[in-house]
Design a protein around this motif. Structure first.
Motif, PDB file in Angstrom:
ATOM      1  N   GLU A 258      10.076   6.860  -2.954  1.00 44.28           N
ATOM      2  CA  GLU A 258      11.305   6.388  -2.313  1.00 44.28           C
ATOM      3  C   GLU A 258      11.090   4.993  -1.719  1.00 44.28           C
ATOM      4  OE1 GLU A 258      14.738   8.336   0.527  1.00 44.28           O
ATOM      5  OE2 GLU A 258      12.644   8.836   0.891  1.00 44.28           O
ATOM      6  N   ALA A 259       9.942   4.772  -1.091  1.00 52.00           N
ATOM      7  CA  ALA A 259       9.623   3.456  -0.535  1.00 52.00           C
ATOM      8  C   ALA A 259       9.514   2.418  -1.643  1.00 52.00           C
ATOM      9  CB  ALA A 259       8.323   3.520   0.265  1.00 52.00           C
TER      10      ALA A 259
ATOM     11  N   GLU B  51       0.827  -1.209   0.000  1.00 50.57           N
ATOM     12  CA  GLU B  51       0.000   0.000   0.000  1.00 50.57           C
ATOM     13  C   GLU B  51       0.859   1.256   0.000  1.00 50.57           C
ATOM     14  OE1 GLU B  51      -3.600   2.058  -0.134  1.00 50.57           O
ATOM     15  OE2 GLU B  51      -3.157  -0.076  -0.407  1.00 50.57           O
ATOM     16  N   THR B  52       2.040   1.188   0.633  1.00 44.70           N
ATOM     17  CA  THR B  52       2.917   2.363   0.692  1.00 44.70           C
ATOM     18  C   THR B  52       3.542   2.685  -0.662  1.00 44.70           C
ATOM     19  OG1 THR B  52       4.720   0.911   1.419  1.00 44.70           O
ATOM     20  CG2 THR B  52       3.491   2.093   3.121  1.00 44.70           C
TER      21      THR B  52
ATOM     22  N   GLY C 274      11.866  -0.885  -2.113  1.00 44.79           N
ATOM     23  CA  GLY C 274      11.223  -2.193  -2.166  1.00 44.79           C
ATOM     24  C   GLY C 274      11.538  -2.934  -3.442  1.00 44.79           C
ATOM     25  N   ARG C 275      11.513  -2.212  -4.557  1.00 42.74           N
ATOM     26  CA  ARG C 275      11.832  -2.840  -5.837  1.00 42.74           C
ATOM     27  C   ARG C 275      13.260  -3.360  -5.848  1.00 42.74           C
ATOM     28  NH1 ARG C 275      14.581  -1.851 -10.280  1.00 42.74           N
ATOM     29  NH2 ARG C 275      13.803  -2.583 -12.304  1.00 42.74           N
ATOM     30  N   ALA C 276      14.193  -2.571  -5.316  1.00 44.07           N
ATOM     31  CA  ALA C 276      15.601  -2.965  -5.307  1.00 44.07           C
ATOM     32  C   ALA C 276      15.802  -4.249  -4.512  1.00 44.07           C
ATOM     33  CB  ALA C 276      16.453  -1.839  -4.739  1.00 44.07           C
ATOM     34  N   GLN C 277      15.139  -4.355  -3.354  1.00 50.94           N
ATOM     35  CA  GLN C 277      15.341  -5.561  -2.566  1.00 50.94           C
ATOM     36  C   GLN C 277      14.629  -6.762  -3.172  1.00 50.94           C
ATOM     37  OE1 GLN C 277      13.990  -4.498   1.379  1.00 50.94           O
ATOM     38  NE2 GLN C 277      11.986  -5.423   1.068  1.00 50.94           N
ATOM     39  N   MET C 278      13.521  -6.540  -3.877  1.00 50.67           N
ATOM     40  CA  MET C 278      12.858  -7.643  -4.561  1.00 50.67           C
ATOM     41  C   MET C 278      13.709  -8.180  -5.699  1.00 50.67           C
ATOM     42  SD  MET C 278       8.763  -7.127  -4.808  1.00 50.67           S
ATOM     43  CE  MET C 278       8.740  -8.603  -5.823  1.00 50.67           C
ATOM     44  N   VAL C 279      14.343  -7.278  -6.461  1.00 48.40           N
ATOM     45  CA  VAL C 279      15.224  -7.710  -7.548  1.00 48.40           C
ATOM     46  C   VAL C 279      16.413  -8.483  -6.980  1.00 48.40           C
ATOM     47  CG1 VAL C 279      16.800  -6.919  -9.347  1.00 48.40           C
ATOM     48  CG2 VAL C 279      14.533  -5.891  -9.139  1.00 48.40           C
ATOM     49  N   GLU C 280      16.982  -7.990  -5.889  1.00 46.83           N
ATOM     50  CA  GLU C 280      18.102  -8.691  -5.246  1.00 46.83           C
ATOM     51  C   GLU C 280      17.664 -10.085  -4.799  1.00 46.83           C
ATOM     52  OE1 GLU C 280      21.084  -8.267  -1.364  1.00 46.83           O
ATOM     53  OE2 GLU C 280      19.558  -6.740  -1.763  1.00 46.83           O
TER      54      GLU C 280
ATOM     55  N   GLU D   6       4.131  11.764  -5.077  1.00 46.49           N
ATOM     56  CA  GLU D   6       4.466  11.698  -3.664  1.00 46.49           C
ATOM     57  C   GLU D   6       5.862  11.117  -3.514  1.00 46.49           C
ATOM     58  OE1 GLU D   6       2.795  12.904  -1.228  1.00 46.49           O
ATOM     59  OE2 GLU D   6       0.963  13.443  -2.314  1.00 46.49           O
ATOM     60  N   TRP D   7       6.846  11.944  -3.164  1.00 45.17           N
ATOM     61  CA  TRP D   7       8.235  11.488  -3.129  1.00 45.17           C
ATOM     62  C   TRP D   7       8.457  10.408  -2.079  1.00 45.17           C
ATOM     63  CZ3 TRP D   7      12.259  10.817  -5.827  1.00 45.17           C
ATOM     64  CH2 TRP D   7      13.470  10.480  -5.228  1.00 45.17           C
ATOM     65  N   CYS D   8       7.796  10.517  -0.908  1.00 43.95           N
ATOM     66  CA  CYS D   8       7.990   9.514   0.141  1.00 43.95           C
ATOM     67  C   CYS D   8       7.522   8.138  -0.325  1.00 43.95           C
ATOM     68  CB  CYS D   8       7.276   9.919   1.423  1.00 43.95           C
ATOM     69  SG  CYS D   8       5.495  10.177   1.226  1.00 43.95           S
ATOM     70  N   ASP D   9       6.402   8.108  -1.090  1.00 48.32           N
ATOM     71  CA  ASP D   9       5.918   6.836  -1.621  1.00 48.32           C
ATOM     72  C   ASP D   9       6.876   6.303  -2.683  1.00 48.32           C
ATOM     73  OD1 ASP D   9       3.675   6.854  -0.030  1.00 48.32           O
ATOM     74  OD2 ASP D   9       2.484   7.961  -1.492  1.00 48.32           O
TER      75      ASP D   9
END
Length: 226
Positions: free
Chosen positions: A157-158, A143-144, A162-168, A152-155
């Motif tokens: 950035e989240a 949801e974030t 999240g995408r980076a850690q999912m790809v990793e 919304e920059w905060c969204d």
């Protein structure tokens, strides 16, 4: 001349008969809300639906059970659905689910409000077993992330974190599957049609890209290929 009995036939032919009898199917598995096993396929997960295929053949005798059960499961897509407030990526394949050792096709889906940070050192994966998988799809909706493309920059950035850690995370499975001897090409793609909806879908497939994927290549970003 009497017709040959099943066990008079070579094993290769019996396996082909099992494949024809079972066909292909999908099993939806719902992870229980109280489960905290950090496993892709939790032992306490419940089947949300059952494939219309009959598995009565497995009950004929023990020999057929041992021969045919791997064929049934190998031609089944297991779709595991998780719902949580603070979701996390699994650190183990399973904690004892009876289907785990026979899996060839897996979809793992997480719907959450926020995704916890993923630490690579926490992984306890049986990568030797993963090397025999034919396909894996990882779906995550947070949801974030939902307004990440609406200014919304905060969204945003989240979402990027999240995408980076999912790809990793998916790269670990990608390398395990692509290292299989004689396994053919493994393609690792991201479904970009979901960007801006708070959802990321990563697909790993052995062999050539299927026809359904080929039709939507404009929406797919090839992240890595061997």
């Amino acid at each position: 001349m009497a017709s040959p009995r099943l066990f008079d036939l070579p094993l290769e032919i019996r396996l082909e008969i099992y494949r024809l009898v079972f066909g292909r199917g999908k099993a939806v598995i719902q992870a229980t809300s109280e489960d905290d096993s950090c496993a892709l396929l939790p032992q306490l997960a419940k089947f949300g639906n059952h494939s219309p295929r009959s598995s009565q053949l497995l009950r004929v005798n023990k020999t057929i059970l041992l021969e045919a059960r791997p064929v049934l499961y190998a031609n089944t897509v297991f779709h595991v659905i998780n719902q949580a407030f603070a979701g996390k990526l699994p650190t183990r394949i399973s904690d004892g689910h009876p289907c785990a050792s026979h899996i060839k096709h897996l979809i793992w889906q997480l719907d959450c409000d926020m995704l916890k940070h993923f630490y690579h050192e926490d992984l306890q994966l049986d990568l030797a077993g993963v090397g025999h998988w034919s396909s894996l799809e990882i779906r995550c909706r947070a949801e974030t992330w939902r307004n990440s493309f609406l200014g919304e920059w905060c969204d945003r950035e989240a979402f990027i974190r999240g995408r980076a850690q999912m790809v990793e995370y998916a790269q670990v499975f990608y390398h395990a599957m692509s290292s299989r001897k004689g396994g053919g090409r493994i393609t690792f793609v991201e479904d970009r049609s979901q960007l801006g909806r708070g959802r990321i879908i990563l697909r790993l497939n052995s062999g050539r890209v299927g026809s359904a994927q080929q039709q939507s290549l404009d929406e797919l970003l090839i992240i890595a290929t061997p």
